[in-house]
Design an enzyme around this catalytic site. Structure first.
Site, mmCIF file in Angstrom:
data_model
loop_
_atom_site.group_PDB
_atom_site.id
_atom_site.type_symbol
_atom_site.label_atom_id
_atom_site.label_comp_id
_atom_site.label_asym_id
_atom_site.label_seq_id
_atom_site.Cartn_x
_atom_site.Cartn_y
_atom_site.Cartn_z
ATOM 1 N N ASP A 283 0.859 -1.177 0.000
ATOM 2 C CA ASP A 283 0.000 0.000 0.000
ATOM 3 C C ASP A 283 0.909 1.246 0.000
ATOM 4 O O ASP A 283 2.132 1.147 0.123
ATOM 5 C CB ASP A 283 -0.945 -0.015 1.216
HETATM 6 C C1 BGC Z 1 -5.062 3.110 0.233
HETATM 7 C C2 BGC Z 1 -5.238 2.070 -0.846
HETATM 8 C C3 BGC Z 1 -5.087 2.689 -2.211
HETATM 9 C C4 BGC Z 1 -3.734 3.362 -2.281
HETATM 10 C C5 BGC Z 1 -3.426 3.976 -3.622
HETATM 11 C C6 BGC Z 1 -3.840 3.947 0.027
HETATM 12 O O1 BGC Z 1 -3.800 5.026 0.896
HETATM 13 O O2 BGC Z 1 -5.013 2.458 1.486
HETATM 14 O O3 BGC Z 1 -6.491 1.453 -0.714
HETATM 15 O O4 BGC Z 1 -5.243 1.703 -3.201
HETATM 16 O O5 BGC Z 1 -3.698 4.388 -1.302
HETATM 17 O O6 BGC Z 1 -4.167 5.087 -3.876
#
Ligand code: BGC
Length: 759
Positions: A283
């Site tokens: 993530d």
């Molecule tokens: C979130 C994810 C997301 C990623 C990319 C993160 O802050 O937890 O769910 O896919 O950002 O945008």
């Protein structure tokens, strides 16, 4: 160029081969390519950057451009439009030494330009073909705009509505979430991932992100293996079994080891036990966050993460900047870097990017296939089906298409709040407000008036935090009583009042945890005043999570929970309020009576001191002094304008063996005055086990359409697979003995029967 031509020809030749031959050719192709790559180029493939303005600026900004040319970027996310993506891709395939194409990701979570209801709302449809269709349309639109990878589905089970991200998943139930996870993967990836209208799916957030302590986002998770295997892990596994080819690690730690550095999770379980052979991405900056988790400096945590099984590092560039040194110092080995690089290259290969790096860059498709009338019609249908009718005293709904309806509340005139959290690609400025949508549907038949009535919250700072990213809600800082009086004046000339209240879309979603799940006090006061007029009041409730609605349930005659319904919310609300669509949504998560009951979920254990059914408080039983154990609205609950009666539950045999199956049937009758759909739900309880078992578990359901007056016999098959669970040794088994089967229109109001599993 020569290499690129070779790549192109071999990939084209491959298409249409059987899967084993395809796998062998892909392996050969990637082995050959890896053989040509320098260490720096391999590490470069592990680097995922954002093209979003928020972080790196546009892709042509110098550092990103230079990195692409130097082979230091494997993927970019949050960039869209064929022109921009083509430009970035050109940098890679024309200017980098090995011309390896870039993979382009995006959070396509519940639609792209055409936005469908938030995932929790989509789950409330319990309509599997519809959910798959929404994912298919999302893939068509996003891929037409140059994207080939989505960070969806999010399959984190959550039993804590304080957690704002409960809105992004399918709720509390293992089985329902698993079914939805599969449908979404099939919808995104289609039948053949190398087609240009498909997206690589990414299952997230692995794992247990929805079980953070106290519902506070990014918080620690501590869970027994028993619960993990039986309740929280199955949806991730279901998505992978459906063919999802990428996985995103979660931010949280799990029993002391953060997911992004958790070798047991990412290698022993995911790769070895489950046989996953796709791409593992972190993530957003999750590698860097391991420093704050307390696992070491950037070099140390990057090495830990790679060694745990992470292939691609999102945004933080820990891999890019430290892995070479770690290799030299023996902290990581070449096999781990090769492994990670291979999985990144395989994802690109499977998407057909080596065959044609520009296959997703088709301006003509982008003009024709995005935000089409057909897609918007599907969004309207999905929205209407996601709405859950929580209360409808004396048939307040549906409304008659006549007279004057006053739409009052902070959610009445905000387009930007209709699509819901994570609708990052939606054109919020062009999204209709509730009032605009209602006016369009009702034309001249109904006179619609509207007023703000109350601010989202009395607390302006809270409102600001809850309306970020342009999701503004009109604010009027005059005396709140004045706003109410103006609204009441308007209501005087109305026949019906629609109170458009609840949360703003950014009150749920990421980093939007709440400890108070009531409708904000400003809005409650407005509602009280509206009710005092004595006119029929319908609460149209906007929310991204279960709220505590005990007061509203006692006082408001009709409550329609509309979540955040996507781009076509306004029209869909009109469809349901005025009876063109009969509501059929059912709750995918329990609505508690108060916050103190959380976590409250239907599939709980019985305990050694359960309350006798139908009682409230008993001394020395498992209960509270001040509130009953019951939810306000149970899992699976949702009313219809019609009424569905259940009768005649019958089992084909009293016993089942491990090879056989058992048929259970029930008669469902639409005894009301409207045609409608009903979700017939089947639950099972294992009465005696070697471990404690839940009092009920959803094991199947069917959504059936019944004309008014019609009866249908609904049949289900039960096999031993439905009775399996993970025992103390984490073996997936079914134990012979007594079982109960329940069928009904929600998890509480059910008919039951008994059977035995025999050896
Ligand atoms: C979130 C994810 C997301 C990623 C990319 C993160 O802050 O937890 O769910 O896919 O950002 O945008």
């Amino acid at each position: 160029m020569k290499l690129f031509k070779h790549i192109l020809c071999s990939s084209l030749l491959l298409m249409g081969f059987g899967s084993q031959a395809q796998q062998a050719s892909m392996d050969g192709f990637i082995t050959e390519l890896l053989g040509k790559m320098t260490l720096e180029e391999k590490i470069g493939q592990l680097n995922l950057v954002t093209g979003g303005e928020a972080t790196t600026g546009s892709v042509v900004s110098t550092d990103v451009e230079a990195k692409i040319k130097a082979g230091q970027i494997g993927g970019i996310f949050s960039m869209s439009s064929p022109a921009k993506i083509r430009k970035a891709q050109e940098l890679a395939v024309q200017h980098s030494r090995l011309k390896i194409p870039i993979i382009f990701g995006m959070d396509v979570i519940h639609g792209y330009k055409t936005v469908f209801p938030i995932p929790l709302g989509l789950a409330a449809t319990w309509d599997m073909p519809l959910i798959q269709q929404t994912a298919r349309v999302s893939a068509i639109e996003a891929s037409a705009d140059g994207i080939n990878w989505t960070f969806s589905p999010m399959v984190d089970i959550s039993r804590d509505p304080r957690w704002g991200r409960i809105s992004e998943g399918s709720g509390e139930d293992t089985y329902l979430t698993s079914r939805i996870a599969q449908e979404m993967v099939w919808g995104y990836q289609g039948k053949d991932l190398s087609q240009p209208n498909t997206l690589l799916a990414c299952v997230k957030h692995f794992a247990l992100y929805g079980a953070g302590e106290a519902g506070r986002d990014y918080n620690s998770t501590d869970m027994s293996l028993h619960r993990m295997y039986n309740e929280y892990l199955p949806p991730y596994k279901a998505a992978l079994d459906a063919g999802a080819l990428s996985v995103m690690t979660s931010f949280n730690d799990i029993n002391g080891v953060p997911a992004t550095a958790n070798r047991w999770l990412l290698t022993d379980l995911l790769r070895q036990d489950w046989g996953f052979n796709g791409l593992v991405v972190t993530d957003y900056t999750a590698v860097n966050e391991l420093i704050d988790h307390g696992l070491g400096d950037l070099q140390q945590v990057s090495a830990l993460s790679l060694n745990a099984g992470v292939d691609m590092d999102m945004v933080g560039e820990g891999f890019l900047t430290t892995l070479k040194q770690s290799l030299e110092q023996g902290k990581v080995n070449m096999e781990a870097i090769d492994r990670a690089c291979r999985y990144v290259l395989e994802a690109k290969y499977r998407l057909g990017l080596f065959a044609d790096p520009y296959r997703y860059c088709n301006e003509e498709r982008a003009k024709k296939e995005i935000f089409t009338p057909e897609h918007r019609a599907l969004a309207r249908k999905a929205a209407a089906k996601s709405f859950v009718l929580l209360k409808n005293e004396s048939q307040t709904l549906p409304l008659k298409k006549q007279g004057t309806v006053a739409v009052i509340g902070p959610l009445a005139n905000t387009g930007a709040n209709m699509p819901g959290t994570w609708s990052v690609s939606a054109d919020h400025a062009n999204t209709q407000t509730l009032v605009e949508g209602m006016k369009e549907v009702l034309g001249k038949q109904v006179n619609i008036t509207s007023h703000l009535g109350a601010n989202l919250s009395d607390d302006a700072a809270l409102q600001e935090r809850s309306t970020m990213f342009g999701r503004t809600i009109p604010r009027d800082d005059r005396d709140p009583q004045l706003l109410i009086e103006e609204a009441l004046q308007l209501a005087q000339s109305a026949d019906v009042i629609v109170a458009a209240l609840g949360e703003s879309s950014e009150m749920s979603g990421e980093s939007s945890s709440r400890t108070d799940l009531n409708i904000p006090a400003s809005q409650r006061r407005l509602l009280e005043a509206l009710l005092k007029t004595g006119k029929p009041v319908v609460l149209v409730l906007f929310t991204g999570r279960p709220l505590t609605l005990s007061w509203e349930d006692q006082h408001v005659p009709a409550i329609l929970n509309v979540w955040f319904g996507g781009t076509e919310t306004g029209k869909a609300v009109a469809d349901v309020l005025f009876g063109d669509v009969n509501p059929s949504g059912k709750l995918p998560a329990t609505f508690p009576q108060n916050v103190g009951q959380i976590p409250l979920y239907y599939a709980h254990k019985n305990t050694g001191r359960p309350l006798a059914e139908g009682t409230w408080f008993q001394k020395f039983r498992s209960n509270y002094l001040d509130v009953s154990n019951e939810p306000l609205y149970p899992f699976g609950f949702g009313l219809s304008y019609s009424k569905f009666d259940y009768s005649g539950l019958k089992l084909s045999h009293p016993e089942l063996n491990s090879e056989g199956s058992l048929e259970v049937q029930v008669d469902v009758t639409n005894s009301g005055n409207y045609d409608g759909e009903e979700v017939v739900q089947l639950y099972i309880r294992d009465m005696v086990g070697s471990v404690t078992r839940p009092v009920k578990e959803l094991k199947n359901f069917q959504k059936v359409f019944l004309k008014k007056g019609e009866s249908k016999r609904v049949k289900f098959n039960i096999t031993v697979e439905d009775l399996k669970f993970y025992d103390q040794q984490l073996k997936h088994i079914a134990e012979p003995g007594d079982f109960k089967v329940f069928i009904g229109g929600n998890s509480r109001d059910v008919l039951s029967g008994d059977f035995k599993l025999i050896n």
